[in-house]
Design a protein around this motif. Structure first.
Motif, mmCIF file in Angstrom:
data_model
loop_
_atom_site.group_PDB
_atom_site.id
_atom_site.type_symbol
_atom_site.label_atom_id
_atom_site.label_comp_id
_atom_site.label_asym_id
_atom_site.label_seq_id
_atom_site.Cartn_x
_atom_site.Cartn_y
_atom_site.Cartn_z
ATOM 1 N N MET A 1 0.834 -1.115 0.154
ATOM 2 C CA MET A 1 -0.080 0.033 -0.032
ATOM 3 C C MET A 1 0.853 1.271 0.070
ATOM 4 O O MET A 1 0.697 2.097 -0.785
ATOM 5 C CB MET A 1 -0.913 -0.128 1.224
ATOM 6 N N PHE A 2 1.695 1.254 0.860
ATOM 7 C CA PHE A 2 2.845 2.312 0.764
ATOM 8 C C PHE A 2 3.369 2.744 -0.434
ATOM 9 O O PHE A 2 3.540 4.177 -0.890
ATOM 10 C CB PHE A 2 3.892 2.217 1.922
ATOM 11 N N ALA A 3 3.726 1.768 -1.047
ATOM 12 C CA ALA A 3 4.572 1.867 -2.386
ATOM 13 C C ALA A 3 3.829 2.251 -3.462
ATOM 14 O O ALA A 3 3.945 3.720 -4.223
ATOM 15 C CB ALA A 3 5.433 0.700 -3.047
ATOM 16 N N THR A 4 2.641 1.737 -3.581
ATOM 17 C CA THR A 4 1.270 2.329 -4.589
ATOM 18 C C THR A 4 0.946 3.649 -4.283
ATOM 19 O O THR A 4 0.599 4.340 -4.998
ATOM 20 C CB THR A 4 0.573 1.297 -4.854
ATOM 21 N N ARG A 5 0.937 4.046 -3.084
ATOM 22 C CA ARG A 5 0.394 5.392 -2.420
ATOM 23 C C ARG A 5 1.376 6.314 -2.754
ATOM 24 O O ARG A 5 0.984 7.531 -3.298
ATOM 25 C CB ARG A 5 -0.305 5.127 -1.334
ATOM 26 N N TYR A 6 2.535 6.231 -2.034
ATOM 27 C CA TYR A 6 3.421 7.440 -1.779
ATOM 28 C C TYR A 6 4.592 7.572 -2.991
ATOM 29 O O TYR A 6 5.166 8.462 -3.162
ATOM 30 C CB TYR A 6 3.961 7.419 -0.601
#
Length: 140
Positions: free
Chosen positions: A1-6
């Motif tokens: 989630m972190f990678a695809t969001r930020y």
């Protein structure tokens, strides 16, 4: 989630802000910039200056915001390749070769943005065109 969001936002910042800063810098160096444009043989240096400022400053800010990202990234990629050929093609000068390759690498990163969109934290995503040009729904 972190990678695809930020990470898409971080990437847009890292590539968009230098473009915007370069455009701002050109505004303060009209004479030097138009002289450089003329020195490489490009026609109409004042018009080329205005186009470069618009593409770099406007495109950089739009990329950071994530607005019409695919189109903006494509234009910046073409601009990067054109400037590589026009200003950095003297490979006998190692510095020019480094700048040429830097522009090619920037174009590659911009094409990735053009292909995959702006990401979750973008105006495009809020408008529903954040990924692959289709409506997207990202959990907050």
């Amino acid at each position: 989630m972190f990678a695809t969001r930020y990470l898409p936002l971080a990437g847009r910042l890292m590539i968009g802000l230098p473009f915007a800063m370069s455009g701002l810098g050109k505004l303060g160096a009209y004479g030097a910039t138009t002289a450089m444009i003329g020195a490489v043989g490009l026609p109409f240096p004042p018009l080329a200056f205005a186009a470069a400022v618009a593409v770099e400053l406007g495109g950089g800010l739009l990329l950071v915001a994530g607005y019409r990202t695919r189109t903006v990234a494509s234009v910046l990629a073409l601009f990067s390749l054109a400037t590589a050929v026009a200003f950095h093609s003297n490979f006998a000068d190692q510095n020019q070769m480094i700048h040429f390759l830097k522009n090619v690498m920037m174009a590659g990163g911009l094409l990735q943005i053009a292909a995959f969109g702006a990401g979750a934290l973008s105006i495009d995503n809020r408008r529903g065109t954040g990924a692959l040009g289709t409506a997207t729904a990202v959990a907050a």
